[in-house]
Design an enzyme around this catalytic site. Structure first.
Site, PDB file in Angstrom:
ATOM      1  N   SER A 211       0.846  -1.179   0.000  1.00 44.16           N
ATOM      2  CA  SER A 211       0.000   0.000   0.000  1.00 44.16           C
ATOM      3  C   SER A 211       0.893   1.244   0.000  1.00 44.16           C
ATOM      4  O   SER A 211       1.816   1.330  -0.801  1.00 44.16           O
ATOM      5  CB  SER A 211      -0.954  -0.057   1.198  1.00 44.16           C
ATOM      6  OG  SER A 211      -2.036   0.805   1.044  1.00 44.16           O
TER       7      SER A 211
ATOM      8  N   ASP B 113      -8.328  -4.801  -6.263  1.00 40.93           N
ATOM      9  CA  ASP B 113      -7.829  -3.781  -5.326  1.00 40.93           C
ATOM     10  C   ASP B 113      -8.327  -2.398  -5.748  1.00 40.93           C
ATOM     11  O   ASP B 113      -8.051  -1.967  -6.870  1.00 40.93           O
ATOM     12  CB  ASP B 113      -6.306  -3.805  -5.329  1.00 40.93           C
ATOM     13  CG  ASP B 113      -5.677  -2.751  -4.434  1.00 40.93           C
ATOM     14  OD1 ASP B 113      -6.413  -2.126  -3.637  1.00 40.93           O
ATOM     15  OD2 ASP B 113      -4.452  -2.565  -4.533  1.00 40.93           O
TER      16      ASP B 113
END
Length: 515
Positions: free
Chosen positions: A186, A449
């Site tokens: 991330s 995602d």
């Protein structure tokens, strides 16, 4: 073992946080800390300290002015698989308190799988200005001036070059003496890429999961994978409600908007931007999904509430606007309001205009929301907003970057006299963004995602997968490939993990110590 994914974000979901962009923060999944004891493989099974043991490193307050001195930066480590000559595997969990992320030093994660395969040691370091690794004892604008991407990169370099790790031989494993691998997911995955661009040669190899390498101000693409992969009937009905809201906003139908707010039990939310933002919350729950999360997840409860009537599911077109308003509103009234706001009234919980709320002025440390806000307002943006006209919209076009930038002034009036535009172009120029081209850096991404649009697997980017800088994509969600269990559940994620382990083995076989 089935594990339950806990995001940093999940702690936010139940608190009254009047800010949507903090709900969609690019965070790592949190795993339960293993209860087993750990023993060293290199010293005849010697018992190791608990992996929850906290160590402290004297980190420079300001890398541009070392005379300011140092602060104590927290770190954790596990050397159960370490053999002399093995790699040091470093990770920061990024924008949150690092307590509770100790599983990232074990083979329940890719970090530990690499350590196990390569006889390495795994280290977890807390990011400056998060948790209890703070140069100063407050989070004022003045203190946070030292919270920059470059300072965070310099922290990793200074740590690697100067730390004496608390294991046998830990004073002789600096880069050059041992290969170092930087891992992140991330935001911390982006930090991995940015560090390897900015400090070439410091880390021998890198692994970046769901790495949001491209800073983007107007990040409407966050919602594209959600819209594409959520149940189609649910997407159709959400789009119908959003189009209805936006249509009323265009013609200034305040009475109609008020009636819609009241259907959700949100009639007391004063500003339409805050109401539109509240409707995003159900979509942010997508980010909590992982391959082993089933129908009981909050996101699927939401879609079931919209689409299942008397045991019958709607077709792909949904049930239509009238039912969607009733059922989505009913879900807020019966379930979701309490989940988000608990005992707060709607305006206190969801409003973003009353700057007298302590939320905006709390400068105490260990306030990840405030620290992250600072980074968002200054350098990375990623404002999750409505799409341009002509594209399908599951979030309202009422929401534009200015709505988030206005809140930057609320939070940091000493720093911003007017809504600031984050320096995303400068960030991308300095750290290469999508143009990254670094040897021995492995990128892992997930089709489902929501952050995919800021990664090297963004739609339309078509960045090549090479043996020098491999880019692998599974069917996973956000940072799914970091978790060993997800590879057991989903063979496409297993393929990503296996490729990473193969490349790490190959790359480390080519490392040689400095003469």
């Amino acid at each position: 073992m089935m594990w339950i994914v806990l995001l940093i974000l999940s702690g936010l979901a139940r608190a009254a946080i009047p800010n949507a962009m903090l709900r969609g923060r690019p965070s790592l999944p949190k795993l339960p800390v293993p209860e087993r004891s750990f023993t060293s493989s290199s010293s005849n099974g010697t018992a190791l300290p608990p992996i929850t043991t906290v160590y402290y490193f004297d980190q420079l307050i300001d890398h541009n002015n070392p005379k300011l001195g140092t602060f104590q930066q927290r770190y954790w480590m596990n050397w159960e698989f370490y053999e002399p000559g093995g790699p040091i595997i470093l990770m920061t969990p990024g924008e949150g308190n690092a307590d509770g992320f100790e599983a990232y030093t074990t083979n329940e994660t890719i970090n530990g799988l690499i350590a196990q395969q390569q006889n390495g040691a795994a280290v977890l370091i807390e990011h400056r200005f998060f948790g209890y690794s703070n140069p100063y004892d407050n989070l004022t604008s003045q203190s946070l001036a030292l919270l920059t991407i470059q300072q965070a990169i310099d922290d990793l370099e200074y740590f690697a070059n100067n730390v004496d790790l608390p294991m046998p031989g830990g004073d002789a494993v600096k880069p050059g003496q041992a290969p170092w691998i930087l891992i992140g997911g991330s935001y911390s995955g982006a930090l991995t890429s940015w560090t390897m661009v900015n400090k070439p040669g410091l880390f021998w190899a890198g692994y970046a999961s769901s790495a949001v390498v491209e800073a983007i101000t107007d990040f409407y693409a966050y919602f594209t994978p959600i819209r594409e992969y959520m149940p189609q009937n649910c997407s159709s009905d959400v789009q119908a409600v959003i189009a209805y809201l936006d249509g009323m906003f265009k013609v200034n139908d305040t009475a109609g908007i008020q009636t819609l707010k009241e259907a959700f039990g949100l009639g007391d939310v004063v500003h339409v931007t805050d109401f539109a933002s509240a409707l995003q919350y159900n979509l942010f729950d997508w980010q909590a999904l992982q391959p082993d999360v089933g129908p009981g997840a909050m996101f699927f409860e939401f879609c079931d509430a919209l689409e299942v009537k008397d045991g019958v599911s709607a077709g792909p077109q949904g049930w239509g606007l009238e039912n969607a308003i009733y059922s989505w509103g009913n879900f807020w009234n019966t379930t979701y309001y309490n989940y988000v706001c608990q005992d707060s009234d709607a305006e206190t919980c969801l409003g973003t205009y009353d700057t007298s709320q302590s939320y905006w002025s709390d400068v105490s440390v260990n306030n990840a929301q405030r620290s992250w806000f600072w980074m968002v307002c200054n350098q990375v943006g990623w404002y999750q907003v409505g799409p341009p006209e002509g594209q399908p919209a599951i979030v309202s076009r009422i929401l534009q970057p200015i709505n988030s930038e206005r809140q930057c002034v609320n939070m940091f009036p000493q720093a911003f006299a007017y809504p600031p535009q984050p320096t995303t172009q400068q960030t991308d120029e300095m750290y290469a963004g999508w143009n990254v081209n670094i040897p021995r850096l492995f990128f892992a991404n997930g089709l489902r995602d929501p952050w995919r649009g800021a990664t090297v697997s963004a739609d339309g980017l078509n960045k090549p997968n090479t043996t020098s800088m491999p880019i692998y994509e599974g069917d996973g969600f956000h940072t799914s490939d970091l978790i060993t269990e997800n590879g057991i559940v989903d063979p496409t994620i297993a393929a990503v993990q296996e490729a990473a382990l193969m490349y790490m083995h190959e790359w480390l076989s080519g490392w040689k110590p400095n003469a």
